[in-house]
Design a protein around this motif. Structure first.
Motif, PDB file in Angstrom:
ATOM      1  N   VAL A 147       0.831  -1.204   0.000  1.00 49.60           N
ATOM      2  CA  VAL A 147       0.000   0.000   0.000  1.00 49.60           C
ATOM      3  C   VAL A 147       0.869   1.259   0.000  1.00 49.60           C
ATOM      4  O   VAL A 147       1.891   1.324   0.692  1.00 49.60           O
ATOM      5  CB  VAL A 147      -0.927   0.014   1.229  1.00 49.60           C
ATOM      6  N   LEU A 148       0.438   2.250  -0.778  1.00 49.45           N
ATOM      7  CA  LEU A 148       0.979   3.607  -0.702  1.00 49.45           C
ATOM      8  C   LEU A 148      -0.050   4.484  -0.007  1.00 49.45           C
ATOM      9  O   LEU A 148      -1.236   4.456  -0.345  1.00 49.45           O
ATOM     10  CB  LEU A 148       1.238   4.164  -2.100  1.00 49.45           C
ATOM     11  N   LEU A 149       0.409   5.294   0.950  1.00 53.12           N
ATOM     12  CA  LEU A 149      -0.400   6.353   1.541  1.00 53.12           C
ATOM     13  C   LEU A 149       0.311   7.671   1.277  1.00 53.12           C
ATOM     14  O   LEU A 149       1.445   7.877   1.734  1.00 53.12           O
ATOM     15  CB  LEU A 149      -0.564   6.143   3.044  1.00 53.12           C
ATOM     16  N   LEU A 150      -0.342   8.541   0.530  1.00 57.25           N
ATOM     17  CA  LEU A 150       0.267   9.813   0.118  1.00 57.25           C
ATOM     18  C   LEU A 150      -0.672  10.942   0.478  1.00 57.25           C
ATOM     19  O   LEU A 150      -1.877  10.881   0.204  1.00 57.25           O
ATOM     20  CB  LEU A 150       0.529   9.789  -1.391  1.00 57.25           C
ATOM     21  N   VAL A 151      -0.136  11.993   1.072  1.00 53.49           N
ATOM     22  CA  VAL A 151      -0.927  13.171   1.392  1.00 53.49           C
ATOM     23  C   VAL A 151      -0.538  14.302   0.440  1.00 53.49           C
ATOM     24  O   VAL A 151       0.641  14.471   0.105  1.00 53.49           O
ATOM     25  CB  VAL A 151      -0.746  13.588   2.868  1.00 53.49           C
ATOM     26  N   GLN A 152      -1.551  15.037  -0.028  1.00 50.67           N
ATOM     27  CA  GLN A 152      -1.291  16.181  -0.885  1.00 50.67           C
ATOM     28  C   GLN A 152      -2.432  17.174  -0.756  1.00 50.67           C
ATOM     29  O   GLN A 152      -3.444  16.898  -0.103  1.00 50.67           O
ATOM     30  CB  GLN A 152      -1.119  15.770  -2.349  1.00 50.67           C
ATOM     31  N   SER A 153      -2.258  18.316  -1.386  1.00 51.61           N
ATOM     32  CA  SER A 153      -3.278  19.349  -1.383  1.00 51.61           C
ATOM     33  C   SER A 153      -4.213  19.171  -2.572  1.00 51.61           C
ATOM     34  O   SER A 153      -3.807  18.687  -3.643  1.00 51.61           O
ATOM     35  CB  SER A 153      -2.617  20.726  -1.455  1.00 51.61           C
ATOM     36  N   ALA A 154      -5.466  19.593  -2.397  1.00 55.24           N
ATOM     37  CA  ALA A 154      -6.391  19.622  -3.529  1.00 55.24           C
ATOM     38  C   ALA A 154      -5.903  20.576  -4.607  1.00 55.24           C
ATOM     39  O   ALA A 154      -6.316  20.457  -5.780  1.00 55.24           O
ATOM     40  CB  ALA A 154      -7.788  20.029  -3.051  1.00 55.24           C
ATOM     41  N   LEU A 155      -5.009  21.497  -4.270  1.00 51.99           N
ATOM     42  CA  LEU A 155      -4.456  22.429  -5.258  1.00 51.99           C
ATOM     43  C   LEU A 155      -3.600  21.723  -6.302  1.00 51.99           C
ATOM     44  O   LEU A 155      -3.373  22.259  -7.383  1.00 51.99           O
ATOM     45  CB  LEU A 155      -3.619  23.501  -4.555  1.00 51.99           C
ATOM     46  N   ARG A 164      -3.301   8.359 -12.382  1.00 50.31           N
ATOM     47  CA  ARG A 164      -1.978   7.867 -12.800  1.00 50.31           C
ATOM     48  C   ARG A 164      -1.606   6.592 -12.046  1.00 50.31           C
ATOM     49  O   ARG A 164      -0.953   5.712 -12.607  1.00 50.31           O
ATOM     50  CB  ARG A 164      -0.946   8.967 -12.618  1.00 50.31           C
ATOM     51  N   LEU A 165      -2.005   6.493 -10.798  1.00 50.91           N
ATOM     52  CA  LEU A 165      -1.736   5.259 -10.051  1.00 50.91           C
ATOM     53  C   LEU A 165      -2.554   4.098 -10.613  1.00 50.91           C
ATOM     54  O   LEU A 165      -2.069   2.969 -10.701  1.00 50.91           O
ATOM     55  CB  LEU A 165      -2.035   5.475  -8.570  1.00 50.91           C
ATOM     56  N   ARG A 166      -3.773   4.362 -11.015  1.00 50.63           N
ATOM     57  CA  ARG A 166      -4.597   3.312 -11.613  1.00 50.63           C
ATOM     58  C   ARG A 166      -4.022   2.851 -12.947  1.00 50.63           C
ATOM     59  O   ARG A 166      -4.049   1.650 -13.259  1.00 50.63           O
ATOM     60  CB  ARG A 166      -6.032   3.812 -11.793  1.00 50.63           C
ATOM     61  N   VAL A 167      -3.493   3.774 -13.714  1.00 53.57           N
ATOM     62  CA  VAL A 167      -2.849   3.409 -14.982  1.00 53.57           C
ATOM     63  C   VAL A 167      -1.674   2.470 -14.734  1.00 53.57           C
ATOM     64  O   VAL A 167      -1.384   1.588 -15.546  1.00 53.57           O
ATOM     65  CB  VAL A 167      -2.398   4.677 -15.744  1.00 53.57           C
ATOM     66  N   SER A 168      -1.013   2.634 -13.593  1.00 51.46           N
ATOM     67  CA  SER A 168       0.118   1.768 -13.232  1.00 51.46           C
ATOM     68  C   SER A 168      -0.331   0.421 -12.678  1.00 51.46           C
ATOM     69  O   SER A 168       0.503  -0.389 -12.262  1.00 51.46           O
ATOM     70  CB  SER A 168       1.010   2.472 -12.199  1.00 51.46           C
ATOM     71  N   GLY A 169      -1.642   0.193 -12.625  1.00 50.09           N
ATOM     72  CA  GLY A 169      -2.146  -1.103 -12.193  1.00 50.09           C
ATOM     73  C   GLY A 169      -2.524  -1.194 -10.728  1.00 50.09           C
ATOM     74  O   GLY A 169      -2.795  -2.285 -10.228  1.00 50.09           O
ATOM     75  N   LEU A 170      -2.542  -0.063 -10.034  1.00 44.27           N
ATOM     76  CA  LEU A 170      -2.892  -0.067  -8.618  1.00 44.27           C
ATOM     77  C   LEU A 170      -4.367   0.288  -8.430  1.00 44.27           C
ATOM     78  O   LEU A 170      -4.966   0.995  -9.242  1.00 44.27           O
ATOM     79  CB  LEU A 170      -2.033   0.926  -7.837  1.00 44.27           C
ATOM     80  N   LEU A 208      -6.779  19.204   2.305  1.00 41.59           N
ATOM     81  CA  LEU A 208      -5.756  18.169   2.242  1.00 41.59           C
ATOM     82  C   LEU A 208      -6.441  16.824   2.050  1.00 41.59           C
ATOM     83  O   LEU A 208      -7.529  16.596   2.570  1.00 41.59           O
ATOM     84  CB  LEU A 208      -4.935  18.138   3.526  1.00 41.59           C
ATOM     85  N   VAL A 209      -5.787  15.938   1.291  1.00 41.64           N
ATOM     86  CA  VAL A 209      -6.364  14.612   1.071  1.00 41.64           C
ATOM     87  C   VAL A 209      -5.279  13.559   1.230  1.00 41.64           C
ATOM     88  O   VAL A 209      -4.087  13.829   1.050  1.00 41.64           O
ATOM     89  CB  VAL A 209      -6.993  14.479  -0.340  1.00 41.64           C
ATOM     90  N   VAL A 210      -5.712  12.341   1.563  1.00 48.84           N
ATOM     91  CA  VAL A 210      -4.849  11.173   1.539  1.00 48.84           C
ATOM     92  C   VAL A 210      -5.283  10.296   0.371  1.00 48.84           C
ATOM     93  O   VAL A 210      -6.457   9.945   0.243  1.00 48.84           O
ATOM     94  CB  VAL A 210      -4.911  10.373   2.848  1.00 48.84           C
ATOM     95  N   VAL A 211      -4.334   9.964  -0.489  1.00 50.16           N
ATOM     96  CA  VAL A 211      -4.556   9.011  -1.568  1.00 50.16           C
ATOM     97  C   VAL A 211      -3.999   7.658  -1.109  1.00 50.16           C
ATOM     98  O   VAL A 211      -2.832   7.572  -0.699  1.00 50.16           O
ATOM     99  CB  VAL A 211      -3.869   9.460  -2.864  1.00 50.16           C
ATOM    100  N   ARG A 212      -4.841   6.650  -1.167  1.00 50.88           N
ATOM    101  CA  ARG A 212      -4.421   5.270  -0.839  1.00 50.88           C
ATOM    102  C   ARG A 212      -4.399   4.454  -2.109  1.00 50.88           C
ATOM    103  O   ARG A 212      -5.380   4.430  -2.865  1.00 50.88           O
ATOM    104  CB  ARG A 212      -5.361   4.621   0.176  1.00 50.88           C
ATOM    105  N   ALA A 213      -3.276   3.793  -2.370  1.00 50.09           N
ATOM    106  CA  ALA A 213      -3.140   2.940  -3.550  1.00 50.09           C
ATOM    107  C   ALA A 213      -2.598   1.576  -3.123  1.00 50.09           C
ATOM    108  O   ALA A 213      -1.688   1.506  -2.294  1.00 50.09           O
ATOM    109  CB  ALA A 213      -2.211   3.571  -4.577  1.00 50.09           C
ATOM    110  N   GLU A 214      -3.158   0.512  -3.695  1.00 46.11           N
ATOM    111  CA  GLU A 214      -2.771  -0.843  -3.316  1.00 46.11           C
ATOM    112  C   GLU A 214      -2.414  -1.641  -4.570  1.00 46.11           C
ATOM    113  O   GLU A 214      -3.132  -1.604  -5.569  1.00 46.11           O
ATOM    114  CB  GLU A 214      -3.900  -1.537  -2.576  1.00 46.11           C
ATOM    115  N   LEU A 215      -1.286  -2.346  -4.496  1.00 46.14           N
ATOM    116  CA  LEU A 215      -0.870  -3.217  -5.593  1.00 46.14           C
ATOM    117  C   LEU A 215      -1.561  -4.566  -5.439  1.00 46.14           C
ATOM    118  O   LEU A 215      -1.372  -5.238  -4.421  1.00 46.14           O
ATOM    119  CB  LEU A 215       0.649  -3.398  -5.581  1.00 46.14           C
ATOM    120  N   PRO A 216      -2.387  -4.966  -6.392  1.00 47.74           N
ATOM    121  CA  PRO A 216      -3.120  -6.231  -6.239  1.00 47.74           C
ATOM    122  C   PRO A 216      -2.166  -7.416  -6.070  1.00 47.74           C
ATOM    123  O   PRO A 216      -1.051  -7.438  -6.578  1.00 47.74           O
ATOM    124  CB  PRO A 216      -3.902  -6.336  -7.548  1.00 47.74           C
ATOM    125  N   VAL A 217      -2.635  -8.392  -5.350  1.00 42.32           N
ATOM    126  CA  VAL A 217      -1.840  -9.619  -5.134  1.00 42.32           C
ATOM    127  C   VAL A 217      -1.830 -10.434  -6.400  1.00 42.32           C
ATOM    128  O   VAL A 217      -2.856 -10.605  -7.050  1.00 42.32           O
ATOM    129  CB  VAL A 217      -2.460 -10.434  -3.969  1.00 42.32           C
TER     130      VAL A 217
END
Length: 217
Positions: A147-155, A164-170, A208-217
């Protein structure tokens, strides 16, 4: 969460707290491998270490590396701390969880390389200078189910990050949101942000938001 933050090192703020909350929701077994990139004072790395996780922390700032080592020693917690640019010190390694609180604030002179303390927040004209690099390079460092947990601004366009994370297969989504008053950095460039259309005339808070991305098993 009150680690020492010497001058020039990003002190834990609302974005750190938001990411710490997301970290607390992750059901990781003791001994899981965690990477904290852009660790700053080491606040998030120490939160992970308190759970019995094996933590590597990385920062491009030598002052931040020094501060994280000091805070780990004061807390009596084991951290592996490396100096380097984002993922460079851990190439070839993989992790169960990656934490990222990168620079994400759009900067008026986005063509200039940030220096000093500004490296912790200035991220090019669109705020995505480091976020985009994470989207490109991070998947190679995740284990299946990681899992990736990334925080960023809505800006800086979280929807683009998710795409872009979904394009990478997450599997990716925004999982947390929190609105805060403008801090000194945003107040100092508020007129420019409104002129760019990144803030509306009525907005007086930053999301502020947290983006959660998970690499499927």
């Amino acid at each position: 969460m009150n680690p020492l933050a010497p001058p020039g090192v990003y002190a834990p703020q609302e974005d750190t707290e938001l990411l710490a909350g997301a970290l607390s929701d992750e059901p990781l077994p003791p001994g899981a491998e965690v990477l904290d990139v852009g660790t700053g004072t080491g606040a998030l790395a120490l939160e992970a270490a308190r759970r019995g996780l094996r933590v590597t922390a990385v920062d491009v700032s030598r002052s931040a590396v020094w501060a994280a080592r000091l805070n780990a020693r004061l807390a009596g917690l084991p951290l592996r701390i490396r100096h380097g640019n984002l993922f460079d010190p851990v190439r070839g390694e993989t992790f169960d969880l990656i934490l990222a609180n990168p620079p994400y604030v759009p900067a008026p002179r986005g063509d200039r390389t940030p220096r000093g303390a500004a490296r912790a927040w200035d991220a090019g004209g669109d705020g995505r200078l480091v976020v985009d690099r994470i989207c490109r390079e991070m998947p190679a460092l995740l284990r299946p189910g990681g899992v990736l947990l990334l925080v960023q601004s809505a800006l800086s366009d979280p929807d683009l990050t998710v795409g872009r994370l979904r394009v990478s297969g997450l599997k990716a989504a925004v999982t947390r949101r929190h609105r805060i008053a403008f801090g000194p950095v945003l107040r100092g460039r508020e007129r420019w942000l409104r002129g760019r259309g990144l803030l509306s005339a009525a907005e007086n808070e930053e999301e502020l938001v947290v983006v959660r991305a998970e690499l499927p098993v």
